[in-house]
Design a protein around this motif. Structure first.
Motif, PDB file in Angstrom:
ATOM      1  N   SER A   1       0.830  -1.209   0.000  1.00 37.78           N
ATOM      2  CA  SER A   1       0.000   0.000   0.000  1.00 37.78           C
ATOM      3  C   SER A   1       0.865   1.259   0.000  1.00 37.78           C
ATOM      4  O   SER A   1       0.553   2.229  -0.701  1.00 37.78           O
ATOM      5  CB  SER A   1      -0.928  -0.004   1.210  1.00 37.78           C
ATOM      6  OG  SER A   1      -0.178  -0.053   2.405  1.00 37.78           O
TER       7      SER A   1
ATOM      8  N   ARG B   1      -5.806  -4.517  -4.463  1.00 39.81           N
ATOM      9  CA  ARG B   1      -7.112  -4.453  -3.799  1.00 39.81           C
ATOM     10  C   ARG B   1      -7.668  -5.851  -3.517  1.00 39.81           C
ATOM     11  O   ARG B   1      -8.456  -6.026  -2.598  1.00 39.81           O
ATOM     12  CB  ARG B   1      -8.101  -3.675  -4.651  1.00 39.81           C
ATOM     13  CG  ARG B   1      -7.737  -2.214  -4.723  1.00 39.81           C
ATOM     14  CD  ARG B   1      -8.963  -1.364  -4.967  1.00 39.81           C
ATOM     15  NE  ARG B   1      -8.627   0.029  -4.819  1.00 39.81           N
ATOM     16  CZ  ARG B   1      -8.623   0.667  -3.654  1.00 39.81           C
ATOM     17  NH1 ARG B   1      -8.942   0.036  -2.563  1.00 39.81           N
ATOM     18  NH2 ARG B   1      -8.296   1.942  -3.589  1.00 39.81           N
ATOM     19  N   TYR B   2      -7.265  -6.848  -4.324  1.00 39.33           N
ATOM     20  CA  TYR B   2      -7.770  -8.205  -4.133  1.00 39.33           C
ATOM     21  C   TYR B   2      -6.882  -9.047  -3.233  1.00 39.33           C
ATOM     22  O   TYR B   2      -7.240 -10.172  -2.893  1.00 39.33           O
ATOM     23  CB  TYR B   2      -7.946  -8.899  -5.490  1.00 39.33           C
ATOM     24  CG  TYR B   2      -9.124  -8.355  -6.254  1.00 39.33           C
ATOM     25  CD1 TYR B   2     -10.423  -8.627  -5.845  1.00 39.33           C
ATOM     26  CD2 TYR B   2      -8.947  -7.546  -7.369  1.00 39.33           C
ATOM     27  CE1 TYR B   2     -11.511  -8.112  -6.525  1.00 39.33           C
ATOM     28  CE2 TYR B   2     -10.021  -7.027  -8.063  1.00 39.33           C
ATOM     29  CZ  TYR B   2     -11.300  -7.319  -7.639  1.00 39.33           C
ATOM     30  OH  TYR B   2     -12.374  -6.808  -8.321  1.00 39.33           O
TER      31      TYR B   2
ATOM     32  N   LEU C   1      -4.893   0.231   1.933  1.00 33.80           N
ATOM     33  CA  LEU C   1      -4.644   0.718   0.577  1.00 33.80           C
ATOM     34  C   LEU C   1      -5.650   1.825   0.261  1.00 33.80           C
ATOM     35  O   LEU C   1      -6.855   1.582   0.218  1.00 33.80           O
ATOM     36  CB  LEU C   1      -4.779  -0.420  -0.432  1.00 33.80           C
ATOM     37  CG  LEU C   1      -4.604  -0.062  -1.893  1.00 33.80           C
ATOM     38  CD1 LEU C   1      -3.180   0.413  -2.155  1.00 33.80           C
ATOM     39  CD2 LEU C   1      -4.923  -1.241  -2.777  1.00 33.80           C
TER      40      LEU C   1
END
Length: 159
Positions: free
Chosen positions: A69, A107-108, A116
């Motif tokens: 992130s 994001r996954y 993030l």
């Protein structure tokens, strides 16, 4: 007839035997004599650390390992400067697509570190910003050249 002294070896064993043979020959030739650090103690930690060589590499090479992130935030902040180095819109769009793919992939993934907050970039808006900065850079030399020409005309004016 079967030879009792013959045996089959796999590729890994063959490579290890060949490497050992080459090292022994190099030692006999003296290739390892007078190497830097020869005879000096190896600086090892007091406790067992299987990752000691990675840590020493990071210290020696000044490598910064950031959580994904934070790395994406840094990449986002540096993206416009990277895009300004590119010559055409197709390369700019490719760089934006690569950045967006990294953000979406992050994001996954399960979070590692701070949350993030980086969002994917809008390709059209980012390309428009790139084009504006490029046009502004093109105007600056022309404007500077225009003032120099006017100044030089004043210097060489006949009276």
């Amino acid at each position: 007839m079967h030879d009792p002294y013959a045996f089959a070896i796999d590729d890994a064993v063959a490579v290890a035997l060949l490497a050992d043979f080459q090292v022994r020959k190099a030692i006999a030739r003296g290739d390892f004599d007078d190497l830097p650090g020869s005879g000096e103690p190896i600086d090892l930690p007091d406790h067992h650390d299987p990752e000691w060589w990675v840590r020493s590499l990071i210290e020696r090479e000044h490598i910064a390992l950031l959580p994904p992130s934070i790395q994406l935030r840094k990449d986002d902040a540096e993206l416009d400067a990277r895009l300004d180095q590119l010559a055409d819109e197709k390369a700019v769009r490719r760089e934006i697509d690569d950045f967006n793919a990294l953000v979406i992939r992050a994001r996954y993934e399960p979070p590692a570190g701070p949350p993030l907050i980086t969002m994917p970039r809008d390709p059209d808006a980012t390309v428009a910003g790139w084009a504006d900065r490029r046009a502004a850079r093109g105007r600056k030399p022309r404007e500077a050249a225009g003032t120099d020409v006017r100044r030089s005309r004043r210097l060489f004016r006949r009276r």
